[in-house]
Design an enzyme around this catalytic site. Structure first.
Site, mmCIF file in Angstrom:
data_model
loop_
_atom_site.group_PDB
_atom_site.id
_atom_site.type_symbol
_atom_site.label_atom_id
_atom_site.label_comp_id
_atom_site.label_asym_id
_atom_site.label_seq_id
_atom_site.Cartn_x
_atom_site.Cartn_y
_atom_site.Cartn_z
ATOM 1 N N LEU A 93 0.857 -1.122 -0.004
ATOM 2 C CA LEU A 93 -0.098 -0.019 0.142
ATOM 3 C C LEU A 93 0.841 1.249 -0.169
ATOM 4 C CD1 LEU A 93 -2.447 -1.321 2.686
ATOM 5 C CD2 LEU A 93 -3.193 -0.905 0.195
ATOM 6 N N HIS A 109 3.087 -12.281 8.080
ATOM 7 C CA HIS A 109 4.072 -12.452 7.068
ATOM 8 C C HIS A 109 4.621 -13.883 7.521
ATOM 9 C CE1 HIS A 109 7.110 -12.387 3.963
ATOM 10 N NE2 HIS A 109 7.764 -12.760 4.711
HETATM 11 C C1 GRF Z 1 0.185 -16.622 4.485
HETATM 12 O O1 GRF Z 1 1.090 -17.534 4.583
HETATM 13 C C2 GRF Z 1 0.213 -15.010 4.623
HETATM 14 O O2 GRF Z 1 1.035 -14.853 5.713
HETATM 15 C C3 GRF Z 1 1.002 -14.790 3.376
HETATM 16 O O3 GRF Z 1 0.238 -15.289 2.475
HETATM 17 C C4 GRF Z 1 -0.410 -16.659 2.909
HETATM 18 C C5 GRF Z 1 -1.894 -16.250 2.621
HETATM 19 O O4 GRF Z 1 -2.552 -17.393 3.399
HETATM 20 N N1 GRF Z 1 1.087 -13.447 3.217
HETATM 21 P P1 GRF Z 1 -4.195 -17.056 3.385
HETATM 22 O O5 GRF Z 1 -4.856 -16.262 2.141
HETATM 23 O O6 GRF Z 1 -4.664 -16.214 4.513
HETATM 24 O O7 GRF Z 1 -4.660 -18.431 3.491
#
Ligand code: GRF
Length: 187
Positions: A93, A109
């Site tokens: 963003l 993350h």
């Molecule tokens: C997760 O590992 C998150 O940390 C990363 O992308 C993945 C998304 O998972 N940024 P979801 O869409 O919440 O199942």
């Protein structure tokens, strides 16, 4: 808690973190309610989760980031949203957007930040033969996966760990860490 903090969750993918945030928001003492879901991917599976729980959801293309942010802000203001959770949202963003929302944006993350920012964190962790990985919830700035860390969970890497097995076990921890982090912000 009577007055929950009206929250919007931004997604791009399958929305498993979204699902856990929605589920936990149903507990009376969880500080937020999920009142809006915004996706920058038309076919994000997370949109079905929002629909299943009857949460208003919007898709806005982010090919033009300025337009995406403008449209999102209109929707966010209309619904009196006070907090934003990025959950598998694959776009950085702008500083303008973050400022106009008053810095109340958090992200999850799948690594022990500041290590392994960006895409393919699990792959790089395995390739580098790390002993530990983890996940991090942090405040959002306009710099990728930066900003003040709220909570982290450390995860031990097994001998025969694969990218897939690490992803699965990290995601399981993410689902718990995200809600714990939100509780810790508002307690
Ligand atoms: C997760 O590992 C998150 O940390 C990363 O992308 C993945 C998304 O998972 N940024 P979801 O869409 O919440 O199942």
């Amino acid at each position: 808690m009577v007055d929950k903090i009206k929250t919007c969750v931004f997604i791009s993918g399958k929305g498993s973190n979204l699902k856990y945030l929605i589920k936990n928001s149903k507990y009376h003492d969880f500080p937020i309610s999920v009142n809006l879901v915004i996706s920058n991917k038309k076919k994000a599976r997370g949109l079905f989760i929002a629909k299943k729980y009857s949460i208003p959801c919007k898709y806005f293309s982010s090919k033009n980031k300025k337009k995406f942010e403008e449209k999102s802000l209109i929707e966010i203001k209309k619904r009196k949203i006070k907090f934003i959770c990025l959950a598998g949202f694959m776009k950085v963003l702008s500083n303008n957007f973050i400022k106009s929302f008053g810095n109340k944006i958090v992200n999850i993350h799948p690594s022990l930040l500041p290590k392994y920012k960006g895409l393919d964190a699990h792959k790089r962790v395995i390739e580098n033969k790390e002993k530990y990985s983890g996940c991090t919830v942090h405040f959002v700035t306009s710099k990728l996966d930066s900003g003040k860390i709220i909570l982290q969970k450390k995860i031990k890497i097994k001998k025969n760990e694969t990218i897939h097995s690490l992803k699965v076990k990290t995601l399981k921890e993410e689902h718990k860490l995200y809600s714990r982090s939100i509780i810790s912000i508002f307690k």
